[in-house]
Scaffold this active site. Structure first.
Site, PDB file in Angstrom:
ATOM      1  N   THR A  28      23.483  35.620  38.762  1.00 12.46           N
ATOM      2  CA  THR A  28      22.256  36.102  39.383  1.00 12.46           C
ATOM      3  C   THR A  28      21.362  36.785  38.349  1.00 12.46           C
ATOM      4  O   THR A  28      21.843  37.451  37.457  1.00 12.46           O
ATOM      5  CB  THR A  28      22.602  37.118  40.490  1.00 12.46           C
ATOM      6  OG1 THR A  28      23.431  36.453  41.443  1.00 12.46           O
ATOM      7  CG2 THR A  28      21.373  37.656  41.180  1.00 12.46           C
ATOM      8  N   GLY A  67      25.003  40.961  40.475  1.00 14.05           N
ATOM      9  CA  GLY A  67      26.450  40.977  40.376  1.00 14.05           C
ATOM     10  C   GLY A  67      27.214  40.788  41.661  1.00 14.05           C
ATOM     11  O   GLY A  67      28.152  41.538  41.930  1.00 14.05           O
ATOM     12  N   GLY A  68      26.861  39.776  42.499  1.00 14.48           N
ATOM     13  CA  GLY A  68      27.659  39.434  43.660  1.00 14.48           C
ATOM     14  C   GLY A  68      27.951  40.625  44.549  1.00 14.48           C
ATOM     15  O   GLY A  68      27.060  41.328  45.039  1.00 14.48           O
TER      16      GLY A  68
END
Length: 553
Positions: free
Chosen positions: A373, A455-456
């Site tokens: 991302t 970061g998810g």
């Protein structure tokens, strides 16, 4: 009064103060592309689009032409949200997934970080055609520009096309992520994966090293098509037809009809109060509710002046509660209503706050009343501000690359559940649970500015930690981004950066947390923020854990 600042983070940097405008993102050349647009008279949205497009070339590990996008825009008087995430192909059903996987879907290890992290039914495979949903980013660039742009759309692609065509030296953190992705690719077989090695490796196996020159002329041609057609070529033109044919040849479900049906959605951001400010996120299908629930809980708890262990304990427990609700309820609201207002109701948040005890917990979801991302932010001299996030999901997404087009497709379908009773169960035309969330901060109806942390699963907890550092500790954005972080994924396990080891590890362990000191900075996300200064102009910061840069003029 703010408490004493936490210990310094990994790489101290100075904030950027700018009188007219600013751009902050995770790759320096992309930030420079956005700044160049501002200096030519473009709006903050023009700069955001130019930066986002450049990132598809300069940081293809995290984002690509085949990615998805979300954005929040302050237009000078109010906020607008854009959900540019793509939907599942019409042929992507739960039965189709089970048939393709032999009835044995991937175990839910929690690696994906979505609503399915503890799904006993398993998850979609992370690579290949099954997790591919319609790419929404190019349509998102077009939609943002159509509403808030000033320069010609095609002009915003100039730097990205030049870097793709002529090449550039790869930056260090991108090179490291690229090498890890190449190692993961080595185990993949099948015709849908063949093009990735040709486009994204040096010799069919190896990723480019830091400082090594790399170019992608196929992507330059694709970006020209998107620029010249206002993205129409990807959704109803030659690129769409080629994607359709490639999927048919190699076992994919994506069709030209799926691409033609894509449309982004303008939405109203949602918010909670925190320390006299309003924190804004986009409504589902993203996980922004997790951050808002956590902050709404923390707003009734004291953090300033607390010892480090107690402070982090309260933050961690609030984040757990936010995730418990997000993973239970967040899904595509077009398929099943999500009780957003009920989850953010002060009475409900107060009841959840009571669950923050003295010991580490593993809270269940509540029962509200029913009814890879990149992040960037920009601001211009007229007060327009943008918070934008764009992502493949995992590094290089699905590893499916359209031959001759130079870009890969995201794997956002890996965010679906296979539990038939879950709101996020996979279904045709449905948007999956999304980890990517842009944020925005206001005070008294006036903008403070855009922020985000990549970061998810780290993203909501990164938002919480950034805002606590800003509003509880009084830190400017660069210092707030540099504060050591913690990361929670499941159960009572929590990872902390080494700087917390002396102050927080023993107290957290005494409270029942299973603490691990982690030296891998990438685990803790990467973010940016731009705040408007009271006397005019901006102060900006960019993540010290990434290659990024904040620039201004």
């Amino acid at each position: 009064m703010p408490s004493a600042p936490p210990p310094p983070g990994p790489v101290p940097r100075s904030p950027v103060y700018a009188p007219h405008g600013a751009v902050a993102t995770s790759q320096p050349l992309a930030a420079a592309a956005g700044l160049a647009v501002l200096r030519r008279g473009g709006t903050a949205v023009d700069a955001a689009v130019a930066t986002a497009v450049a990132l598809t070339v300069l940081q293809p590990t995290s984002t690509d032409i085949g990615a998805d996008l979300f954005a929040i825009v302050w237009d000078g008087s109010r906020l607008h949200g854009l959900n540019a995430s793509g939907r599942a192909p019409a042929a992507l059903t739960r039965d189709a997934v089970l048939a393709a996987t032999g009835g044995r879907p991937v175990p839910a290890s929690g690696a994906h970080g979505g609503a399915q992290a503890t799904d006993p039914y398993g998850v979609l495979p992370a690579r290949g055609w099954l997790p591919v949903t319609v790419p929404g980013a190019p349509a998102g660039w077009r939609d943002l520009h159509a509403r808030f742009g000033a320069l010609p759309f095609a002009d915003l692609f100039a730097d990205a096309i030049a870097y793709a065509e002529r090449g550039f030296p790869v930056s260090p953190r991108v090179a490291a992520a690229w090498a890890r992705a190449a190692a993961a690719y080595a185990g993949l077989t099948g015709p849908e994966f063949a093009e990735w090695a040709r486009v994204f490796t040096v010799d069919g196996r190896r990723a480019p090293r830091a400082g090594q020159w790399w170019r992608n002329p196929d992507a330059a041609r694709t970006l020209r098509r998107i620029a010249d057609t206002g993205a129409a070529d990807l959704y109803a033109g030659d690129l769409a037809a080629r994607l359709d044919a490639f999927a048919r040849r190699t076992g994919g479900l994506l069709t030209a009809a799926d691409l033609a049906a894509h449309a982004g959605e303008w939405v109203d951001p949602v918010a909670v109060d925190y320390r006299g400010h309003r924190v804004w996120e986009l409504p589902p299908n993203g996980q922004g509710l997790a951050a808002l629930i956590a902050l709404g809980i923390l707003d009734g708890l004291e953090l300033s002046g607390l010892p480090a262990g107690e402070r982090l304990h309260r933050q961690i427990e609030a984040v757990k509660l936010g995730f418990a609700d997000a993973h239970a309820y967040v899904a595509d609201p077009a398929h099943r209503p999500v009780p957003v207002d009920a989850l953010l109701d002060p009475g409900y948040l107060a009841a959840r706050r009571e669950l923050v005890g003295e010991r580490a917990g593993t809270p269940p979801a509540g029962e509200p009343a029913r009814g890879g991302t990149v992040y960037l932010c920009t601001a211009d001299a007229d007060g327009l501000m943008v918070s934008l996030i764009q992502s493949n999901y995992q590094a290089f997404g699905s590893f499916v690359v359209l031959p001759g087009a130079g870009f890969g497709l995201q794997n956002r379908g890996a965010g679906f559940s296979l539990d038939p009773a879950h709101p996020n169960v996979v279904a045709p035309g449905k948007r999956p649970f999304h980890t990517i969330i842009p944020g925005f901060l206001t005070r008294g109806g006036e903008p403070v500015g855009p922020f985000g942390v990549m970061g998810g699963h780290m993203q909501p907890q990164g938002h919480v930690q950034l805002l606590c550092a800003t509003l509880d500790d009084g830190l400017e954005p660069q210092a707030a981004l540099g504060v050591p972080r913690w990361y929670w994924h499941a159960g009572r396990e929590v990872a902390v950066e080494p700087e917390w080891a002396g102050a927080a590890v023993a107290p957290l362990r005494r409270r029942g947390h299973a603490v691990r000191v982690a030296g891998d900075r990438e685990l803790f996300g990467a973010g940016q923020a731009i705040w408007r200064l009271p006397g005019g102009g901006y102060v900006a910061g960019s993540e010290p854990r990434a290659d990024g840069l904040a620039v201004g003029w």
